[in-house]
Write a protein that holds these residues in place. Structure first.
Motif, PDB file in Angstrom:
ATOM      1  N   PRO A   1     -61.264  21.625  -4.448  1.00 24.07           N
ATOM      2  CA  PRO A   1     -61.621  21.960  -5.892  1.00 24.07           C
ATOM      3  C   PRO A   1     -60.771  21.741  -6.851  1.00 24.07           C
ATOM      4  CG  PRO A   1     -61.240  23.827  -4.594  1.00 24.07           C
ATOM      5  CD  PRO A   1     -60.733  22.916  -3.702  1.00 24.07           C
ATOM      6  N   SER A   2     -61.367  21.659  -8.130  1.00 23.30           N
ATOM      7  CA  SER A   2     -60.273  21.623  -9.242  1.00 23.30           C
ATOM      8  C   SER A   2     -61.224  21.953 -10.312  1.00 23.30           C
ATOM      9  CB  SER A   2     -60.144  19.929  -9.492  1.00 23.30           C
ATOM     10  OG  SER A   2     -60.988  19.133  -9.937  1.00 23.30           O
ATOM     11  N   SER A   3     -60.665  22.420 -11.364  1.00 24.65           N
ATOM     12  CA  SER A   3     -61.198  23.103 -12.574  1.00 24.65           C
ATOM     13  C   SER A   3     -62.109  22.020 -13.239  1.00 24.65           C
ATOM     14  CB  SER A   3     -59.852  23.469 -13.629  1.00 24.65           C
ATOM     15  OG  SER A   3     -60.632  23.842 -14.723  1.00 24.65           O
ATOM     16  N   VAL A   4     -63.281  22.400 -13.657  1.00 22.92           N
ATOM     17  CA  VAL A   4     -64.505  21.473 -13.868  1.00 22.92           C
ATOM     18  C   VAL A   4     -64.479  20.073 -13.350  1.00 22.92           C
ATOM     19  CG1 VAL A   4     -64.894  22.907 -15.933  1.00 22.92           C
ATOM     20  CG2 VAL A   4     -63.085  20.944 -16.030  1.00 22.92           C
ATOM     21  N   ASN A   5     -64.043  20.165 -12.019  1.00 25.20           N
ATOM     22  CA  ASN A   5     -63.938  18.765 -11.135  1.00 25.20           C
ATOM     23  C   ASN A   5     -63.449  17.777 -12.081  1.00 25.20           C
ATOM     24  OD1 ASN A   5     -64.349  17.676  -8.791  1.00 25.20           O
ATOM     25  ND2 ASN A   5     -66.307  16.533  -9.586  1.00 25.20           N
ATOM     26  N   MET A   6     -62.042  18.056 -12.619  1.00 22.57           N
ATOM     27  CA  MET A   6     -61.510  16.937 -13.522  1.00 22.57           C
ATOM     28  C   MET A   6     -60.218  16.249 -12.693  1.00 22.57           C
ATOM     29  SD  MET A   6     -62.654  15.492 -16.179  1.00 22.57           S
ATOM     30  CE  MET A   6     -63.640  16.775 -16.757  1.00 22.57           C
ATOM     31  N   GLN A   7     -60.087  16.845 -11.482  1.00 23.10           N
ATOM     32  CA  GLN A   7     -59.265  16.354 -10.472  1.00 23.10           C
ATOM     33  C   GLN A   7     -57.840  15.657 -11.069  1.00 23.10           C
ATOM     34  OE1 GLN A   7     -61.841  13.586  -8.438  1.00 23.10           O
ATOM     35  NE2 GLN A   7     -63.596  14.708  -9.328  1.00 23.10           N
ATOM     36  N   PRO A   8     -56.984  16.734 -11.627  1.00 17.20           N
ATOM     37  CA  PRO A   8     -55.991  16.151 -12.493  1.00 17.20           C
ATOM     38  C   PRO A   8     -54.889  15.787 -11.556  1.00 17.20           C
ATOM     39  CG  PRO A   8     -55.999  18.669 -12.027  1.00 17.20           C
ATOM     40  CD  PRO A   8     -57.263  18.217 -11.681  1.00 17.20           C
ATOM     41  N   TRP A   9     -54.885  15.720 -10.292  1.00 18.89           N
ATOM     42  CA  TRP A   9     -53.850  15.335  -9.535  1.00 18.89           C
ATOM     43  C   TRP A   9     -53.586  13.873  -9.303  1.00 18.89           C
ATOM     44  CZ3 TRP A   9     -57.681  19.048  -7.182  1.00 18.89           C
ATOM     45  CH2 TRP A   9     -58.653  18.279  -6.688  1.00 18.89           C
ATOM     46  N   ARG A  10     -52.428  13.568  -9.293  1.00 21.65           N
ATOM     47  CA  ARG A  10     -51.713  12.110  -9.184  1.00 21.65           C
ATOM     48  C   ARG A  10     -50.977  12.063  -8.153  1.00 21.65           C
ATOM     49  NH1 ARG A  10     -55.966  12.306 -11.626  1.00 21.65           N
ATOM     50  NH2 ARG A  10     -56.471  12.024 -13.847  1.00 21.65           N
ATOM     51  N   PHE A  11     -50.639  10.972  -7.535  1.00 16.67           N
ATOM     52  CA  PHE A  11     -49.789  10.992  -6.251  1.00 16.67           C
ATOM     53  C   PHE A  11     -48.734   9.653  -6.295  1.00 16.67           C
ATOM     54  CE2 PHE A  11     -53.911  12.889  -4.911  1.00 16.67           C
ATOM     55  CZ  PHE A  11     -53.429  13.992  -4.359  1.00 16.67           C
ATOM     56  N   VAL A  12     -47.771   9.696  -6.161  1.00 16.83           N
ATOM     57  CA  VAL A  12     -46.784   8.561  -6.019  1.00 16.83           C
ATOM     58  C   VAL A  12     -46.556   8.673  -4.597  1.00 16.83           C
ATOM     59  CG1 VAL A  12     -44.705   7.407  -6.908  1.00 16.83           C
ATOM     60  CG2 VAL A  12     -46.254   8.464  -8.516  1.00 16.83           C
ATOM     61  N   VAL A  13     -46.935   7.780  -3.911  1.00 16.07           N
ATOM     62  CA  VAL A  13     -46.353   7.838  -2.272  1.00 16.07           C
ATOM     63  C   VAL A  13     -45.153   6.901  -2.189  1.00 16.07           C
ATOM     64  CG1 VAL A  13     -47.254   7.210   0.027  1.00 16.07           C
ATOM     65  CG2 VAL A  13     -48.868   8.037  -1.654  1.00 16.07           C
TER      66      VAL A  13
ATOM     67  N   THR B   1     -36.189  10.753   6.805  1.00 17.95           N
ATOM     68  CA  THR B   1     -36.746  10.595   8.111  1.00 17.95           C
ATOM     69  C   THR B   1     -38.305  10.324   7.976  1.00 17.95           C
ATOM     70  OG1 THR B   1     -37.023  13.078   8.594  1.00 17.95           O
ATOM     71  CG2 THR B   1     -34.896  11.780   9.493  1.00 17.95           C
ATOM     72  N   SER B   2     -39.000  10.907   6.801  1.00 16.97           N
ATOM     73  CA  SER B   2     -40.283  11.050   6.678  1.00 16.97           C
ATOM     74  C   SER B   2     -41.016   9.705   6.585  1.00 16.97           C
ATOM     75  CB  SER B   2     -40.730  11.889   5.576  1.00 16.97           C
ATOM     76  OG  SER B   2     -40.353  11.161   4.470  1.00 16.97           O
ATOM     77  N   SER B   3     -42.177   9.465   6.851  1.00 18.12           N
ATOM     78  CA  SER B   3     -43.057   8.194   6.598  1.00 18.12           C
ATOM     79  C   SER B   3     -43.065   8.129   4.977  1.00 18.12           C
ATOM     80  CB  SER B   3     -44.537   8.170   7.291  1.00 18.12           C
ATOM     81  OG  SER B   3     -44.345   8.380   8.618  1.00 18.12           O
ATOM     82  N   ALA B   4     -43.286   9.287   4.448  1.00 20.92           N
ATOM     83  CA  ALA B   4     -43.601   9.095   2.893  1.00 20.92           C
ATOM     84  C   ALA B   4     -43.103  10.594   2.383  1.00 20.92           C
ATOM     85  CB  ALA B   4     -44.867   8.601   2.643  1.00 20.92           C
ATOM     86  N   MET B   5     -42.580  10.328   1.277  1.00 24.92           N
ATOM     87  CA  MET B   5     -42.588  11.552   0.396  1.00 24.92           C
ATOM     88  C   MET B   5     -43.660  11.421  -0.844  1.00 24.92           C
ATOM     89  SD  MET B   5     -39.848  13.308   1.285  1.00 24.92           S
ATOM     90  CE  MET B   5     -38.694  13.959  -0.004  1.00 24.92           C
ATOM     91  N   ILE B   6     -44.639  12.322  -0.905  1.00 23.51           N
ATOM     92  CA  ILE B   6     -45.788  12.210  -1.757  1.00 23.51           C
ATOM     93  C   ILE B   6     -45.437  13.176  -2.912  1.00 23.51           C
ATOM     94  CG2 ILE B   6     -48.258  12.517  -2.034  1.00 23.51           C
ATOM     95  CD1 ILE B   6     -48.471  12.306   0.895  1.00 23.51           C
ATOM     96  N   ILE B   7     -45.448  12.452  -3.997  1.00 22.39           N
ATOM     97  CA  ILE B   7     -44.839  13.289  -5.225  1.00 22.39           C
ATOM     98  C   ILE B   7     -46.293  13.244  -5.668  1.00 22.39           C
ATOM     99  CG2 ILE B   7     -43.571  13.437  -7.213  1.00 22.39           C
ATOM    100  CD1 ILE B   7     -42.157  10.959  -6.505  1.00 22.39           C
ATOM    101  N   ILE B   8     -46.563  14.806  -5.860  1.00 19.97           N
ATOM    102  CA  ILE B   8     -47.830  15.170  -6.483  1.00 19.97           C
ATOM    103  C   ILE B   8     -47.485  15.614  -8.074  1.00 19.97           C
ATOM    104  CG2 ILE B   8     -49.790  16.740  -6.591  1.00 19.97           C
ATOM    105  CD1 ILE B   8     -49.299  17.201  -3.578  1.00 19.97           C
TER     106      ILE B   8
END
Ligand SMILES: Cc1cc2nc3c(=O)[nH]c(=O)nc-3n(C[C@H](O)[C@H](O)[C@H](O)COP(=O)(O)O)c2cc1C
Length: 209
Positions: free
Chosen positions: A42-54, A77-84
């Motif tokens: 869920p997000s505030s008023v469903n505005m989904q402010p998350w952005r990802f750099v994989v 060692t990780s497959s990816a570092m996901i920056i949120i």
């Protein structure tokens, strides 16, 4: 595809994993499936402010290495570092989100039109600090969901707050004025068992009134 549908196992056996199998890669297709599940958060008023750099490439990891302080094992060692990141201009997607809801018959057109006006006013008149706060809350929710979804796909994670925020945003071309770094989540196939950790009991942290 889910490897694990056992919610109790996903939840109770999640631990921060900081060393991963370096040979295990997550395809972009699978990563997109993981993210698509994570953003059911869920997000505030469903505005989904998350952005990802994989960050999955050698070059990307190289760029991140000097910015993640003591968290180099996860990076190496990780497959990816996901920056949120949290997008302080998230209302730019308002029309797309609410318009799609109308197209899909999930929201009456009048409700959408009215919401666009009132949300437009809210976002235009809300101080940046407040938008930052909202982005951090929503970003925390998606991060948690991402960590649980990862386990369903057979991977493990580590939430990482120890990194140079402004420099990381700049290094990955995310305008720090618009994008608030939330955290990094490392993800991959576990190569260690991690540590069992203690939690305070509900009676220590909650009260009923
Ligand atoms: C916002 C946040 C930032 C964190 N930052 C780091 C970090 O920089 N490096 C690290 O190794 N672990 C980090 N952790 C992991 C915590 O140490 C870990 O979640 C906590 O000790 C509980 O252990 P568990 O994740 O195994 O349940 C962070 C956790 C959170 C929620």
């Amino acid at each position: 595809m889910y490897q694990n549908n056992d919610f109790a196992d996903i939840l109770k056996n999640r631990r921060s994993i900081r060393v991963y199998d370096e040979n295990s890669k997550i395809s972009q297709e699978e990563m997109q499936a993981i993210l698509a599940d994570a953003v059911r958060a869920p997000s505030s008023v469903n505005m989904q402010p998350w952005r990802f750099v994989v960050v999955e490439s050698e070059a990307g990891k190289e760029k991140l290495r000097p910015l993640i302080r003591f968290n180099t094992r996860q990076n190496d060692t990780s497959s990816a570092m996901i920056i949120i990141f949290g997008d302080l201009n998230s209302f730019d997607n308002g029309e797309k989100i609410y318009g799609t809801a109308v197209e899909k018959g999930l929201m009456p057109k009048e409700v959408k039109e009215q919401q666009m006006v009132s949300l437009g006013n809210y976002y235009a008149n809300t101080p940046k600090e407040e938008l930052r706060r909202v982005a951090l809350i929503d970003g925390g929710l998606v991060a948690m969901q991402l960590m649980l979804v990862a386990r369903a796909y057979g991977y493990d994670t580590n939430p990482i707050g120890g990194f140079e925020r402004a420099e990381t945003a700049a290094a990955f071309d995310m305008d720090p004025e618009q994008y608030e770094p939330v955290m990094i989540v490392s993800i991959g196939k576990a190569k260690e068992t991690g540590y069992e950790s203690v939690r305070l009991a509900p009676e220590d942290i909650a009260r009923f009134e």
